[in-house]
Design a protein around this motif. Structure first.
Motif: not given
Length: 500
Positions: A278-285, A463-470, A472-482
């Motif tokens: 996660a970065y400064h200046g962003e909302i990570l969903g 509201m998110s700049d990026r989204v990580i999707i979980m 069953e306790g795992k990260i399944m993917g990540e999508v960027d707003r752009d």
């Protein structure tokens, strides 16, 4: 037969320093689903408590089936056929479903002081079955999920032959399947002639379920109309007294340096190799279905959930966080999803709650600096538009949205760099939601890092700049707003285990 099963006429209720209800009128027809909506602080909770006998009106009248009633206690309201399923369920988890359903109205064997559990188990099973729940009534309520426990509360109302069942934010803690079951139950109760007062902040639920809707604002009746005559804009304008041109006022900020990096975070049976940045200046969903491990991930980063392994880096530094105290030292703030149980001390004033996360900045020598507490508390109240008679007001007396703003103010006062918001708008109205979003915008504009967990996909997308999707306790993917992958369909696909 009376036109209305329950009618309030010109009800006024005052508390010290505030008029909670002002000439409030409400008419509920037999066998209708009647929506009730309004901003936090609009008076909905007070109205419910007047209807259920918790509070007594200072002025006005209450009628049930056309007969005037005076409720001096909740028992009087129940005797008249009014029941309520509160947002915070009144369930004793260690007791069985039967015990919870019959609590305070146990059936005894004839001419005996012993309880007739055979009869109670039979009735409990029958009423739960009538609500679509084939469960073992002898098992403790704690063995079941929130959906079943809510059905137990509804079963209590059914057993007293309630004419009106009030449901206060009934879907706020339910998963998708549980919401579907609840809605089916509400429709079934309507078919049996039971009136439902459905209190919700979720506009889509009102349009799906309700026959009519009443809007409150500042303790007063604003409008009652058929739901078919309303739309989102009309409801929002009636609620807040103005239009909300952008329900998700997202701002674009240039992304800064890495703020938080998590590597291979593990917790046996709960979290599996959680890694993200996660970065400064962003909302990570953080999105996912109920039980995906989102809250546990946030709590693990904050030192409030045990982990078996993994590394946490803040601004590139490998840090060890074993407790919330360690997290606060590393300038991490966590706004928990349970604001009443974990975020606030409800019996204390606003001023005290606002300083709890960072007492040291409010000290003057060995003592607390009362002038500074008042100065910063007043600024928090103004900045976050907290509706209150004063700083000394007990937090438990505030509406949900105003309580949430106090939680936010408490963490703002720590000058954290990383803010984790877990379900930040759960149970608050659209106007208060926008105010929370604007606080997030202000934080990222200042270069802070915001991580937002939400079960509401429009909020995640809005509201998110990026989204990580979980899942069953795992990260399944990540999508960027752009990118073109930033869509509700892709997020749901990953949440259900698919690849994106």
């Amino acid at each position: 037969m009376a036109d209305y099963v329950v009618e309030l006429k010109n009800v006024t209720k005052r508390f010290p320093g505030v008029v909670a209800l002002q000439n409030m009128s409400l008419q509920i027809k037999p066998g209708e689903i009647h929506g009730l909506i309004g901003e936090n602080g609009a008076g909905k909770s007070t109205l419910i408590k007047v209807l259920t006998g918790v509070h007594q009106a200072d002025e006005g009248e209450i009628f049930v089936d056309g007969a005037k009633q005076i409720f001096k206690s909740p028992n009087d309201a129940k005797a008249a056929g009014i029941a309520c399923v509160y947002q915070e369920l009144n369930i004793i988890k260690l007791l069985s479903i039967t015990d919870n359903i019959f609590i305070n109205k146990m059936i005894r064997k004839k001419n005996s002081r012993f309880l007739d559990y055979n009869t109670m188990h039979k009735k409990a099973h029958e009423v739960m079955l009538s609500l679509g729940q084939d469960v073992d009534e002898k098992k403790p309520c704690g063995n079941f999920g929130m959906g079943i426990m809510q059905m137990v509360e509804i079963a209590k109302a059914v057993l007293i032959d309630a004419k009106l069942i009030i449901m206060d934010e009934p879907t706020s803690s339910l998963g998708e399947k549980e919401v579907e079951q609840l809605m089916a139950t509400v429709r079934m109760l309507k078919e049996k002639g039971v009136a439902i007062l459905f209190v919700s902040h979720k506009l889509e639920e009102l349009f799906e379920l309700c026959d009519r809707v009443t809007v409150m604002r500042d303790g007063e009746h604003i409008i009652t109309d058929d739901i078919t005559n309303m739309d989102n804009d009309k409801l929002i304008t009636a609620m807040v007294g103005r239009t909300l041109d952008n329900q998700y006022p997202k701002i674009k900020v240039k992304r800064g340096q890495e703020a938080l990096k998590v590597e291979n975070l593990n917790s046996t049976g709960v979290l599996r190799d959680i890694s993200f940045t996660a970065y400064h200046g962003e909302i990570l969903g953080i999105s996912g279905l109920v039980g995906a491990g989102r809250t546990e991930t946030c709590q693990a980063i904050f030192g409030a959930f045990p982990i078996d392994g993994g590394n946490i880096y803040i601004d590139g530094r490998n840090v060890v966080i074993k407790s919330p105290k360690d997290a606060v030292k590393n300038r991490i703030a966590l706004l928990t999803e349970d604001r009443k149980g974990q975020g606030l001390v409800l019996s204390l004033g606003i001023d005290t709650n606002l300083i709890l996360a960072n007492l040291k900045i409010f000290k003057k020598g060995p003592w607390l600096n009362k002038n500074k507490i008042k100065e910063i508390g007043s600024k928090n109240v103004d900045d976050f538009k907290i509706k209150t008679p004063g700083l000394k007001t007990v937090v438990g007396q505030l509406s949900g949205g105003n309580q949430q703003k106090v939680v936010i103010g408490k963490w703002i006062n720590t000058d954290a760099d990383i803010f984790i918001f877990d379900e930040p708008t759960r149970g608050i109205d659209v106007g208060a939601k926008v105010e929370v979003y604007n606080i997030m915008n202000k934080l990222v504009a200042q270069g802070k890092c915001v991580i937002m967990v939400s079960s509401e996909l429009p909020e995640i997308l809005g509201m998110s700049d990026r989204v990580i999707i979980m899942r069953e306790g795992k990260i399944m993917g990540e999508v960027d707003r752009d990118t073109e992958k930033f869509s509700q369909e892709n997020i749901m696909k990953a949440a259900w285990g698919g690849k994106i």
